[in-house]
Design a protein around this motif. Sequence first.
Motif, PDB file in Angstrom:
ATOM      1  N   ASP A 193      54.499  44.265  67.138  1.00 45.35           N
ATOM      2  CA  ASP A 193      53.605  43.261  66.547  1.00 45.35           C
ATOM      3  C   ASP A 193      52.166  43.776  66.547  1.00 45.35           C
ATOM      4  O   ASP A 193      51.353  43.394  67.385  1.00 45.35           O
ATOM      5  N   VAL A 194      51.887  44.669  65.619  1.00 43.56           N
ATOM      6  CA  VAL A 194      50.566  45.294  65.543  1.00 43.56           C
ATOM      7  C   VAL A 194      49.964  45.006  64.170  1.00 43.56           C
ATOM      8  O   VAL A 194      50.651  45.131  63.151  1.00 43.56           O
ATOM      9  N   VAL A 195      48.704  44.609  64.165  1.00 44.81           N
ATOM     10  CA  VAL A 195      48.044  44.319  62.890  1.00 44.81           C
ATOM     11  C   VAL A 195      47.635  45.624  62.218  1.00 44.81           C
ATOM     12  O   VAL A 195      47.037  46.498  62.846  1.00 44.81           O
ATOM     13  N   GLU A 196      48.008  45.754  60.949  1.00 49.85           N
ATOM     14  CA  GLU A 196      47.611  46.927  60.167  1.00 49.85           C
ATOM     15  C   GLU A 196      46.642  46.474  59.083  1.00 49.85           C
ATOM     16  O   GLU A 196      46.554  45.298  58.764  1.00 49.85           O
ATOM     17  N   GLU A 197      45.979  47.446  58.518  1.00 47.02           N
ATOM     18  CA  GLU A 197      44.981  47.129  57.508  1.00 47.02           C
ATOM     19  C   GLU A 197      45.631  46.491  56.278  1.00 47.02           C
ATOM     20  O   GLU A 197      46.664  46.955  55.802  1.00 47.02           O
ATOM     21  N   SER A 198      45.028  45.442  55.777  1.00 38.79           N
ATOM     22  CA  SER A 198      45.517  44.816  54.552  1.00 38.79           C
ATOM     23  C   SER A 198      44.887  45.517  53.355  1.00 38.79           C
ATOM     24  O   SER A 198      44.009  46.365  53.511  1.00 38.79           O
ATOM     25  N   LEU A 199      45.341  45.146  52.166  1.00 34.51           N
ATOM     26  CA  LEU A 199      44.769  45.733  50.952  1.00 34.51           C
ATOM     27  C   LEU A 199      43.397  45.121  50.668  1.00 34.51           C
ATOM     28  O   LEU A 199      43.112  43.996  51.083  1.00 34.51           O
ATOM     29  N   ASP A 200      42.596  45.868  49.949  1.00 34.77           N
ATOM     30  CA  ASP A 200      41.300  45.373  49.520  1.00 34.77           C
ATOM     31  C   ASP A 200      41.517  44.263  48.475  1.00 34.77           C
ATOM     32  O   ASP A 200      42.284  44.438  47.534  1.00 34.77           O
ATOM     33  N   ARG A 201      40.837  43.136  48.659  1.00 30.90           N
ATOM     34  CA  ARG A 201      41.099  41.991  47.786  1.00 30.90           C
ATOM     35  C   ARG A 201      40.778  42.277  46.314  1.00 30.90           C
ATOM     36  O   ARG A 201      41.478  41.825  45.420  1.00 30.90           O
ATOM     37  N   ASP A 202      39.721  43.007  46.091  1.00 33.33           N
ATOM     38  CA  ASP A 202      39.375  43.303  44.692  1.00 33.33           C
ATOM     39  C   ASP A 202      40.487  44.104  44.016  1.00 33.33           C
ATOM     40  O   ASP A 202      40.814  43.871  42.858  1.00 33.33           O
ATOM     41  N   THR A 203      41.072  45.057  44.771  1.00 29.83           N
ATOM     42  CA  THR A 203      42.190  45.844  44.233  1.00 29.83           C
ATOM     43  C   THR A 203      43.364  44.933  43.908  1.00 29.83           C
ATOM     44  O   THR A 203      44.004  45.053  42.858  1.00 29.83           O
ATOM     45  N   VAL A 204      43.638  44.017  44.835  1.00 24.86           N
ATOM     46  CA  VAL A 204      44.783  43.115  44.683  1.00 24.86           C
ATOM     47  C   VAL A 204      44.593  42.218  43.459  1.00 24.86           C
ATOM     48  O   VAL A 204      45.494  42.086  42.621  1.00 24.86           O
ATOM     49  N   LEU A 205      43.408  41.634  43.348  1.00 27.05           N
ATOM     50  CA  LEU A 205      43.188  40.681  42.250  1.00 27.05           C
ATOM     51  C   LEU A 205      43.008  41.383  40.907  1.00 27.05           C
ATOM     52  O   LEU A 205      43.250  40.798  39.855  1.00 27.05           O
ATOM     53  N   ALA A 206      42.624  42.662  40.971  1.00 22.28           N
ATOM     54  CA  ALA A 206      42.491  43.415  39.717  1.00 22.28           C
ATOM     55  C   ALA A 206      43.852  43.597  39.042  1.00 22.28           C
ATOM     56  O   ALA A 206      43.931  43.784  37.830  1.00 22.28           O
ATOM     57  N   MET A 207      44.929  43.547  39.833  1.00 22.93           N
ATOM     58  CA  MET A 207      46.279  43.687  39.264  1.00 22.93           C
ATOM     59  C   MET A 207      46.708  42.406  38.552  1.00 22.93           C
ATOM     60  O   MET A 207      47.636  42.415  37.750  1.00 22.93           O
ATOM     61  N   ALA A 208      46.099  41.292  38.916  1.00 20.99           N
ATOM     62  CA  ALA A 208      46.590  39.987  38.455  1.00 20.99           C
ATOM     63  C   ALA A 208      46.307  39.758  36.982  1.00 20.99           C
ATOM     64  O   ALA A 208      45.217  40.066  36.503  1.00 20.99           O
ATOM     65  N   PRO A 209      47.263  39.197  36.254  1.00 21.55           N
ATOM     66  CA  PRO A 209      47.021  38.834  34.863  1.00 21.55           C
ATOM     67  C   PRO A 209      45.891  37.802  34.746  1.00 21.55           C
ATOM     68  O   PRO A 209      45.156  37.779  33.774  1.00 21.55           O
ATOM     69  N   ASP A 210      45.757  36.942  35.750  1.00 22.05           N
ATOM     70  CA  ASP A 210      44.694  35.941  35.741  1.00 22.05           C
ATOM     71  C   ASP A 210      44.329  35.623  37.183  1.00 22.05           C
ATOM     72  O   ASP A 210      45.218  35.371  38.005  1.00 22.05           O
ATOM     73  N   ALA A 211      43.045  35.678  37.494  1.00 22.13           N
ATOM     74  CA  ALA A 211      42.588  35.363  38.848  1.00 22.13           C
ATOM     75  C   ALA A 211      41.321  34.536  38.760  1.00 22.13           C
ATOM     76  O   ALA A 211      40.489  34.747  37.870  1.00 22.13           O
ATOM     77  N   ARG A 212      41.181  33.589  39.655  1.00 23.34           N
ATOM     78  CA  ARG A 212      39.974  32.765  39.739  1.00 23.34           C
ATOM     79  C   ARG A 212      39.722  32.416  41.201  1.00 23.34           C
ATOM     80  O   ARG A 212      40.674  32.227  41.965  1.00 23.34           O
ATOM     81  N   ASP A 213      38.440  32.320  41.561  1.00 23.00           N
ATOM     82  CA  ASP A 213      38.084  31.910  42.929  1.00 23.00           C
ATOM     83  C   ASP A 213      38.858  32.704  43.987  1.00 23.00           C
ATOM     84  O   ASP A 213      39.353  32.125  44.956  1.00 23.00           O
ATOM     85  N   GLN A 214      38.966  33.992  43.801  1.00 24.98           N
ATOM     86  CA  GLN A 214      39.632  34.889  44.769  1.00 24.98           C
ATOM     87  C   GLN A 214      41.117  34.595  44.913  1.00 24.98           C
ATOM     88  O   GLN A 214      41.734  34.949  45.907  1.00 24.98           O
ATOM     89  N   ARG A 215      41.682  33.903  43.916  1.00 25.04           N
ATOM     90  CA  ARG A 215      43.104  33.568  43.996  1.00 25.04           C
ATOM     91  C   ARG A 215      43.799  33.947  42.693  1.00 25.04           C
ATOM     92  O   ARG A 215      43.135  34.160  41.676  1.00 25.04           O
ATOM     93  N   PHE A 216      45.120  33.984  42.752  1.00 23.18           N
ATOM     94  CA  PHE A 216      45.924  34.234  41.564  1.00 23.18           C
ATOM     95  C   PHE A 216      46.050  32.926  40.794  1.00 23.18           C
ATOM     96  O   PHE A 216      46.426  31.910  41.382  1.00 23.18           O
ATOM     97  N   ALA A 217      45.724  32.967  39.511  1.00 21.00           N
ATOM     98  CA  ALA A 217      45.758  31.735  38.718  1.00 21.00           C
ATOM     99  C   ALA A 217      47.045  31.656  37.916  1.00 21.00           C
ATOM    100  O   ALA A 217      47.502  32.646  37.331  1.00 21.00           O
ATOM    101  N   VAL A 218      47.659  30.481  37.924  1.00 22.10           N
ATOM    102  CA  VAL A 218      48.871  30.241  37.134  1.00 22.10           C
ATOM    103  C   VAL A 218      48.723  28.928  36.386  1.00 22.10           C
ATOM    104  O   VAL A 218      48.003  28.039  36.826  1.00 22.10           O
ATOM    105  N   PRO A 219      49.404  28.797  35.246  1.00 23.46           N
ATOM    106  CA  PRO A 219      49.355  27.509  34.545  1.00 23.46           C
ATOM    107  C   PRO A 219      50.083  26.433  35.359  1.00 23.46           C
ATOM    108  O   PRO A 219      50.739  26.736  36.364  1.00 23.46           O
ATOM    109  N   ARG A 220      49.976  25.229  34.882  1.00 23.93           N
ATOM    110  CA  ARG A 220      50.562  24.041  35.516  1.00 23.93           C
ATOM    111  C   ARG A 220      51.941  24.302  36.117  1.00 23.93           C
ATOM    112  O   ARG A 220      52.823  24.857  35.474  1.00 23.93           O
ATOM    113  N   ILE A 221      52.098  23.918  37.377  1.00 25.35           N
ATOM    114  CA  ILE A 221      53.401  24.054  38.051  1.00 25.35           C
ATOM    115  C   ILE A 221      54.155  22.740  37.884  1.00 25.35           C
ATOM    116  O   ILE A 221      53.631  21.675  38.209  1.00 25.35           O
TER     117      ILE A 221
END
Lengths: 475, 100, 474
Positions: free
Chosen positions: B67-95
């Motif tokens: 149970d050791v914490v490892e480095e997470s991914l950089d958020r900008d890198t993560v959200l740059a992959m997203a088709p749509d992102a807003r407010d530091q989150r992944f955006a999706v249409p109405r659920i």
Amino acid sequence: MTLPGEWEMVVGLEVHTELLTKSKLFCGCENHFGSEPNTNVCPVCLGLPGSLPVLNREAVEFAMRIGLALHCRIAPSTFHRKNYFYPDQSKDYQISQYDLPINSSGYLDLPDGTTVTIERAHMEEDTGKSTHLGGSGRLAGAESSLVDYNRCGVPLVEIVSGPDIRSSAQARAYAAELRGILIATGASDGRLEEGSMRFDANVSVRRPGEPLGTRCEIKNLNSLRSLQRAIDYEALRQIQLIENGAVVRQETRHWDENLAETSTLRVKEDADDYRYFRDPDLVDLAPDQTWQDRVRAALPPMPAERRAAVLALFAAPSSAQRDAVEVVIDLGLDPYVHAVASASGDTTLALSRAANEVAANLKSVANLTVDAFVTIVAMEQRGELSATQAKTVLGAILVDGGDPHEIATALGFEQLSADSLGATVASLIEDHPDEWLRYRDGDDKLAQFFIGQVMKLTRGQANGKAVIGELQARR
Amino acid sequence: MSEAITREEVAKVARLARLRLSGDELDMFTEQLGQILEHARDMNALDLADVAPTAHPFGLTNVVREDVVEESLDRDTVLAMAPDARDQRFAVPRIQGEAP
Amino acid sequence: MKSAVDIAADVRSGASSAREELERTLGVIEARNAELNVFLHVDVDGARRAAQAIDERVARGEDVGALAGVPIAIKDNMCQVGIPTTCSSKILKGWRPPYDATVITKIVAAGAVPVGKTNLDEFAMGSSTENSAFGPTRNPLDPTRVPGGSSGGSAAAVAAEMTAISLGSDTGGSIRQPAALCGLVGVKPTYGLVSRYGLVAFASSLDQIGPFSKTVKDSAVLLEVIAGHDPRDSTSLPEPSPSLVAHVNDGVAGKRIGLVRELFEGADENVVTCVRAAADALRDAGADVVELSIPELALTLSAYYLIAPAEASSNLARFDGVRYGLRVKADDVTSMMEATRTAGFGAEVKRRIMLGTYALSAGYYDAYYGQALKVRTLTIEAFARAYAQVDLLLGATTPSVAFKFGDKTDDPMAMYLNDVFTIPTNLAGDPALSVPFGTADEGLPVGVQLLGPGRSEAQLFAAARVLEIADGRS
């Protein structure tokens, strides 16, 4: 609440608890509530193509602790995939234990003596969190949603009870007892307000002797109060339906705390087909006896045992003391009371100080060492500190820590040491010979006069009992 | 078992799998899946009640990480992959509808 | 062309340089890629930087590893930081992984220079590379024919002499079959020998990464580099990489080798002739070759075509338009996911997702998926019985030599039957390799398959080396 007529409710609870591991269930991302969105994510918990899960040992040990505390059988287990599409689930399947859970066939005894069976306590991963935009901020009516995957992959244990609960009060007692057990195992912080523990209640009603009725599941109850109210509401709703000739439809329902009612969340559909199958990315989990024994040996005593141990310190505990014991057990403050008992101190005083002053400052309880607590109780008991002063010293230590004697001195309390109090009383006797003679001849009311004089001289910092002690010593 | 799969079953499976099939595709898949399932008849004819299933070629157990914490991914890198992102989150249409 | 072993030796000795070897590779790619459609992406700048770094390290006298300066092609279903990884699917077009697959880390640590990503059947589902969303790859030996699949690009890269070695993945024959059709050595290692971390999953309990090369020794070197326990893959075997290169010339004297009827019967006559000739060659080298039958293998095709699609249907659920890759816009999330997946996946991928979803669904699980898992047990037990009698098994890799484009695209079952000889070892988790032996009438290569029990790679390479010598290829 009692149900009308002969009706009986049948309740089973599913309790999800997040585990207090440092990292997530299948990856090294930090398991932390309240981080900036999407900062605790990696290829594994984001479900990036090619990533693979590796099981967290500590999560397994916490699950085993929970199982052992609930008298479960620990058995070889597997991980399955529960397949369904949902945006808060990064792989569009959830890794969960299915037909072979790590813990099964246990039980939990409630304080009232009822035994609730535990069908299983299995491991699974949590989902991410959605924020809904537009509408009221709830899912219904929202125009779009934003997803944060920080929680995705956080380890959970789901504890499933048998349908053994017969009242909302019992459900509440079960949830509270279970919460105490989870906290005692160290597996959970039991923080309902942060969602680290969530309750789903399966509720049905029947007349005694009848088979089980159709049940509804009330999802995501996050306080003991909501749990109790929602179950009562739901049981009455079902009774009314049946008495009006309608049928109860099996469905998932939502509890609205403000409206104080449940409403349909999701009707069970034919389309629900989770296509469970063994996750081929994970291997069997089969803790051997050595591993189980090691976990068992490290398991601290559970609330029921601890409750009995504290109560045993009191010959005939009052109802108020019983309540205080509940508080002390619930908050894990019983070591303080036991320490005072071991030092032959005043356990009544210790219980009261622990259940009130210490309990009120729980967030900083780490500042209060057991020794400091024993010392403060002893000082109060000996009259070196008045009740008010003892509470003040305790409060100060809970804020900043420190040594009780030094803090008492710094606050100017230590002038009331036995010696100085003795000197004060002696000079008052000299100044008030008439009152002293009347007191000495048996008029105990005069004690109040002397206490008042001492308080005046010490600006209220003396201990009344100690003053009486001084007076009696000179009688 | 192994009667040819029906068009309705194919349509239901497509919904479960989040795939949209045209009428022609439904026909084609009904026929092709039917053929493949037909081929599985050899297997289905066997009585394997006493055979244990193998989900995994080698019987490894208790593979765990500390149970050791490892480095997470950089958020900008993560959200740059997203088709749509807003407010530091992944955006999706109405659920529609709650999660199960 | 130079073998990987020779390239590494020359780079280390200074007789050549990583940069020189890379430019040769880039030259061939430049000349032939437009025609053959081998590479989907060539990382010219990254490869040049990597080659330069190798040369600088050599100049400083450092030991740069067993693959020093060797250009290598990577099947485009393995993640490499910042390099487009598409799995030949529209649904992943433009996605650049933020992490390296373990095999990438290992080959780079051994001094290899990854030059780019090769074409494949979409998500490795296929046997001809015709299922790529980015067009088929042509067989360099006869561009009117398929290179096999799904690792057709990685096979073609070596067959076209663009690189000496490449990495593929094999779920039901996706390395061995294209190796056979392109005249190469191709190895499906023991399940768990090579980490799957960073390999985009098709069927997790069957997938293995393995090498392609012209020579047996090159494959042994590459496998030795990529094998070994990986804590990031729970299904990774616990032991370190085995010693393989040292045993390449061990020969087969005294070995018992079983020629398996179910692994060549029904193949084209040309193929059967080559398999029998291979048996003779092994006998000549001192092996005791016996013909035997493993009737259970007849059931494996059905089991495979339920197990692999079942796992795939779940593995490919994550391509939903939410976090990465393609999104087709729609008003609600369910419609968005449906539109995205419908537009993003090709017909074969959809077919397998449908089949797998069906096989796992309520009411059918026991009859299909459950039954297939039991056949898997029978397969494992049947192989174990065979390996109690013999050391290795011999058969054909494919029923035929490389076929023409479009020959089997309209009939999925005909395409699936192409995998009938390679599938059994994937179900068992055992290793197998294909090594060229002889040619068919059209002058096209034939591959024979050697199979062994778990962790028998060293013996397989030794036997393959015997056939390589007997075939007059070195």
